[in-house]
Design a protein around this motif. Structure first.
Motif, PDB file in Angstrom:
ATOM      1  N   LEU A   1      75.542  68.742  47.166  1.00 22.41           N
ATOM      2  CA  LEU A   1      76.385  68.320  48.290  1.00 22.41           C
ATOM      3  C   LEU A   1      77.737  67.816  47.795  1.00 22.41           C
ATOM      4  O   LEU A   1      78.789  68.163  48.353  1.00 22.41           O
ATOM      5  N   LEU A   2      77.723  67.005  46.752  1.00 19.72           N
ATOM      6  CA  LEU A   2      78.972  66.479  46.211  1.00 19.72           C
ATOM      7  C   LEU A   2      79.844  67.600  45.640  1.00 19.72           C
ATOM      8  O   LEU A   2      81.062  67.622  45.854  1.00 19.72           O
ATOM      9  N   TYR A   3      79.229  68.532  44.918  1.00 18.58           N
ATOM     10  CA  TYR A   3      79.991  69.647  44.347  1.00 18.58           C
ATOM     11  C   TYR A   3      80.625  70.492  45.459  1.00 18.58           C
ATOM     12  O   TYR A   3      81.806  70.865  45.364  1.00 18.58           O
ATOM     13  N   ALA A   4      79.847  70.785  46.503  1.00 16.12           N
ATOM     14  CA  ALA A   4      80.375  71.602  47.607  1.00 16.12           C
ATOM     15  C   ALA A   4      81.535  70.906  48.305  1.00 16.12           C
ATOM     16  O   ALA A   4      82.454  71.565  48.796  1.00 16.12           O
ATOM     17  N   ALA A   5      81.489  69.566  48.352  1.00 20.99           N
ATOM     18  CA  ALA A   5      82.587  68.815  48.963  1.00 20.99           C
ATOM     19  C   ALA A   5      83.806  68.753  48.049  1.00 20.99           C
ATOM     20  O   ALA A   5      84.942  68.861  48.506  1.00 20.99           O
ATOM     21  N   MET A   6      83.566  68.612  46.743  1.00 23.99           N
ATOM     22  CA  MET A   6      84.664  68.495  45.786  1.00 23.99           C
ATOM     23  C   MET A   6      85.310  69.836  45.465  1.00 23.99           C
ATOM     24  O   MET A   6      86.512  69.909  45.200  1.00 23.99           O
ATOM     25  N   TYR A   7      84.498  70.904  45.475  1.00 28.84           N
ATOM     26  CA  TYR A   7      84.976  72.232  45.091  1.00 28.84           C
ATOM     27  C   TYR A   7      84.577  73.265  46.156  1.00 28.84           C
ATOM     28  O   TYR A   7      83.831  74.202  45.878  1.00 28.84           O
ATOM     29  N   PRO A   8      85.076  73.121  47.373  1.00 29.94           N
ATOM     30  CA  PRO A   8      84.661  74.045  48.439  1.00 29.94           C
ATOM     31  C   PRO A   8      85.019  75.502  48.152  1.00 29.94           C
ATOM     32  O   PRO A   8      84.295  76.418  48.565  1.00 29.94           O
ATOM     33  N   GLU A   9      86.102  75.700  47.396  1.00 29.95           N
ATOM     34  CA  GLU A   9      86.530  77.067  47.099  1.00 29.95           C
ATOM     35  C   GLU A   9      85.641  77.734  46.056  1.00 29.95           C
ATOM     36  O   GLU A   9      85.720  78.958  45.866  1.00 29.95           O
ATOM     37  N   ARG A  10      84.776  76.975  45.390  1.00 29.02           N
ATOM     38  CA  ARG A  10      83.911  77.524  44.350  1.00 29.02           C
ATOM     39  C   ARG A  10      82.448  77.613  44.797  1.00 29.02           C
ATOM     40  O   ARG A  10      81.565  77.891  43.975  1.00 29.02           O
ATOM     41  N   THR A  11      82.194  77.394  46.070  1.00 26.37           N
ATOM     42  CA  THR A  11      80.819  77.315  46.558  1.00 26.37           C
ATOM     43  C   THR A  11      80.603  78.298  47.690  1.00 26.37           C
ATOM     44  O   THR A  11      81.273  78.218  48.726  1.00 26.37           O
ATOM     45  N   LYS A  12      79.661  79.205  47.513  1.00 24.92           N
ATOM     46  CA  LYS A  12      79.347  80.161  48.579  1.00 24.92           C
ATOM     47  C   LYS A  12      78.446  79.532  49.627  1.00 24.92           C
ATOM     48  O   LYS A  12      78.635  79.715  50.831  1.00 24.92           O
ATOM     49  N   ALA A  13      77.430  78.798  49.187  1.00 29.95           N
ATOM     50  CA  ALA A  13      76.482  78.154  50.092  1.00 29.95           C
ATOM     51  C   ALA A  13      75.647  77.178  49.291  1.00 29.95           C
ATOM     52  O   ALA A  13      75.583  77.262  48.054  1.00 29.95           O
TER      53      ALA A  13
ATOM     54  N   LYS B   1      80.491  59.982  53.268  1.00 33.48           N
ATOM     55  CA  LYS B   1      81.927  60.205  53.462  1.00 33.48           C
ATOM     56  C   LYS B   1      82.400  61.528  52.880  1.00 33.48           C
ATOM     57  O   LYS B   1      83.472  62.035  53.244  1.00 33.48           O
ATOM     58  N   TYR B   2      81.607  62.112  51.965  1.00 33.89           N
ATOM     59  CA  TYR B   2      81.985  63.396  51.366  1.00 33.89           C
ATOM     60  C   TYR B   2      81.594  64.587  52.245  1.00 33.89           C
ATOM     61  O   TYR B   2      82.160  65.677  52.099  1.00 33.89           O
ATOM     62  N   LEU B   3      80.629  64.402  53.108  1.00 34.64           N
ATOM     63  CA  LEU B   3      80.063  65.536  53.844  1.00 34.64           C
ATOM     64  C   LEU B   3      81.084  66.299  54.699  1.00 34.64           C
ATOM     65  O   LEU B   3      81.002  67.534  54.783  1.00 34.64           O
ATOM     66  N   PRO B   4      82.051  65.647  55.340  1.00 33.33           N
ATOM     67  CA  PRO B   4      83.015  66.416  56.147  1.00 33.33           C
ATOM     68  C   PRO B   4      83.842  67.417  55.350  1.00 33.33           C
ATOM     69  O   PRO B   4      84.441  68.329  55.939  1.00 33.33           O
ATOM     70  N   ASP B   5      83.883  67.271  54.022  1.00 35.99           N
ATOM     71  CA  ASP B   5      84.668  68.195  53.189  1.00 35.99           C
ATOM     72  C   ASP B   5      83.890  69.463  52.827  1.00 35.99           C
ATOM     73  O   ASP B   5      84.448  70.371  52.194  1.00 35.99           O
ATOM     74  N   ILE B   6      82.628  69.541  53.226  1.00 30.84           N
ATOM     75  CA  ILE B   6      81.831  70.733  52.928  1.00 30.84           C
ATOM     76  C   ILE B   6      82.188  71.832  53.926  1.00 30.84           C
ATOM     77  O   ILE B   6      82.161  71.622  55.138  1.00 30.84           O
ATOM     78  N   ARG B   7      82.533  73.003  53.415  1.00 30.49           N
ATOM     79  CA  ARG B   7      82.959  74.124  54.269  1.00 30.49           C
ATOM     80  C   ARG B   7      81.964  75.269  54.291  1.00 30.49           C
ATOM     81  O   ARG B   7      82.045  76.146  55.155  1.00 30.49           O
TER      82      ARG B   7
ATOM     83  N   GLN C   1      68.969  65.228  58.801  1.00 27.99           N
ATOM     84  CA  GLN C   1      69.593  65.147  60.121  1.00 27.99           C
ATOM     85  C   GLN C   1      70.992  64.562  60.014  1.00 27.99           C
ATOM     86  O   GLN C   1      71.889  64.935  60.782  1.00 27.99           O
ATOM     87  N   GLY C   2      71.193  63.678  59.024  1.00 26.91           N
ATOM     88  CA  GLY C   2      72.530  63.143  58.791  1.00 26.91           C
ATOM     89  C   GLY C   2      73.499  64.219  58.322  1.00 26.91           C
ATOM     90  O   GLY C   2      74.677  64.221  58.712  1.00 26.91           O
ATOM     91  N   ILE C   3      73.021  65.136  57.506  1.00 23.81           N
ATOM     92  CA  ILE C   3      73.852  66.277  57.087  1.00 23.81           C
ATOM     93  C   ILE C   3      74.172  67.158  58.286  1.00 23.81           C
ATOM     94  O   ILE C   3      75.320  67.564  58.495  1.00 23.81           O
ATOM     95  N   HIS C   4      73.152  67.431  59.086  1.00 28.02           N
ATOM     96  CA  HIS C   4      73.309  68.319  60.243  1.00 28.02           C
ATOM     97  C   HIS C   4      74.332  67.775  61.239  1.00 28.02           C
ATOM     98  O   HIS C   4      75.089  68.546  61.847  1.00 28.02           O
ATOM     99  N   ARG C   5      74.381  66.462  61.412  1.00 25.84           N
ATOM    100  CA  ARG C   5      75.323  65.868  62.360  1.00 25.84           C
ATOM    101  C   ARG C   5      76.769  66.047  61.921  1.00 25.84           C
ATOM    102  O   ARG C   5      77.667  66.166  62.760  1.00 25.84           O
TER     103      ARG C   5
END
Length: 276
Positions: free
Chosen positions: A126-138, A202-208, A228-232
């Motif tokens: 989760l942290l990596y996807a938020a920090m490096y959204p351009e490097r994460t497919k899913a 606080k990092y979750l909104p940066d996940i694309r 459920q916190g992630i899903h929200r």
């Protein structure tokens, strides 16, 4: 399992914040360069060997490549020094520095992998996807932690008692160079009173990217509030709640987990009719 995979075991050297580390890696079907790469991120006491053959099974079923590795302090990777205590931010450091260094050392830093994380590994994903959204497919996150719950602390305290009073150290010695250092690094920081304030919401909104959030209904290390916190917060999140399943879906319900993951990975690559 659909046939056997070409598995390549390697040790790679990385430098993070001025220190060198040897990292134990297993590459699955690296020759399939046109297929998705799944990067497996183990739990707080895991390693390459502790995954057993489940990553191979999933990669064979999904027709993907795989990367399995033991983080610093785990498996056959460089053990932590006995006098080194992990900080509250240890998962942030893994996501921001160690994971990119491992991918770069393997020549995979220009790819966009699918990450599968378990427990601590899920939080790192989760942290990596938020920090490096351009490097994460899913990312697929099983039994993730986004904040600290009382049930988590209680189960980690029980693990401490088991390590002190059962044959758990002997069992761990099969999978880690130094099981005592591995266990106490994880156990001490989670039971440190300062860690109760650990929170990555606080990092979750940066996940694309698309997210599959997975949890067993009977998880002894966390409640469904975690996924459920992630899903929200992350709009492109699908939930997968598994019955009769505790903290490790790949051990407790591998068939259900595999089916959910294959559907998720397939959804990332819709079949092009023109290519048939």
């Amino acid at each position: 399992m659909q046939g056997s995979l070409n598995a390549v075991d390697r040790m790679v050297n990385i430098t993070v914040q001025g220190r060198d580390y040897d990292i134990e890696c297993r590459l699955l079907s690296p020759e399939k360069t046109d297929k998705d790469l799944i990067v497996f991120l183990h739990e707080g006491l895991g390693s390459v060997a502790l995954w057993r053959d489940w990553p191979e099974q999933l990669c064979a079923l999904a027709n993907c490549r795989g990367l399995v590795f033991s983080r610093y302090g785990y498996g056959q990777s460089t053990p932590r020094p006995a006098d080194e205590k992990w900080p509250v931010s240890y998962m942030h450091t893994q996501a921001e520095h160690f994971l990119p260094a491992v991918l770069a050392a393997l020549g995979l830093d220009n790819e966009k992998p699918v990450f599968y994380g378990h427990s601590d590994g899920s939080s790192i994903a989760l942290l990596y996807a938020a920090m490096y959204p351009e490097r994460t497919k899913a990312i697929a996150v099983a039994a993730p932690h986004i904040f600290v719950e009382d049930i988590t602390i209680a189960s980690i305290a029980k693990a401490r008692e088991a390590y002190l009073h059962t044959d758990l150290p002997q069992k761990f010695a099969r999978y880690h160079q130094n099981p005592d250092l591995t266990f106490w690094a994880w156990n001490d920081i989670w039971l440190n009173p300062e860690f109760k304030l650990w929170n990555i919401e606080k990092y979750l909104p940066d996940i694309r990217c698309p997210v599959l959030a997975i949890q067993g209904k009977d998880d002894e290390y966390g409640t469904l509030d975690q996924i459920q916190g992630i899903h929200r917060v992350v709009s492109n999140t699908k939930l997968c709640i598994i019955d009769d399943c505790r903290h490790s879906p790949h051990k407790d319900q591998p068939e259900q987990l595999n089916a959910a993951l294959i559907n998720f990975i397939t959804s990332l690559n819709p079949i092009q009719a023109d290519n048939k």
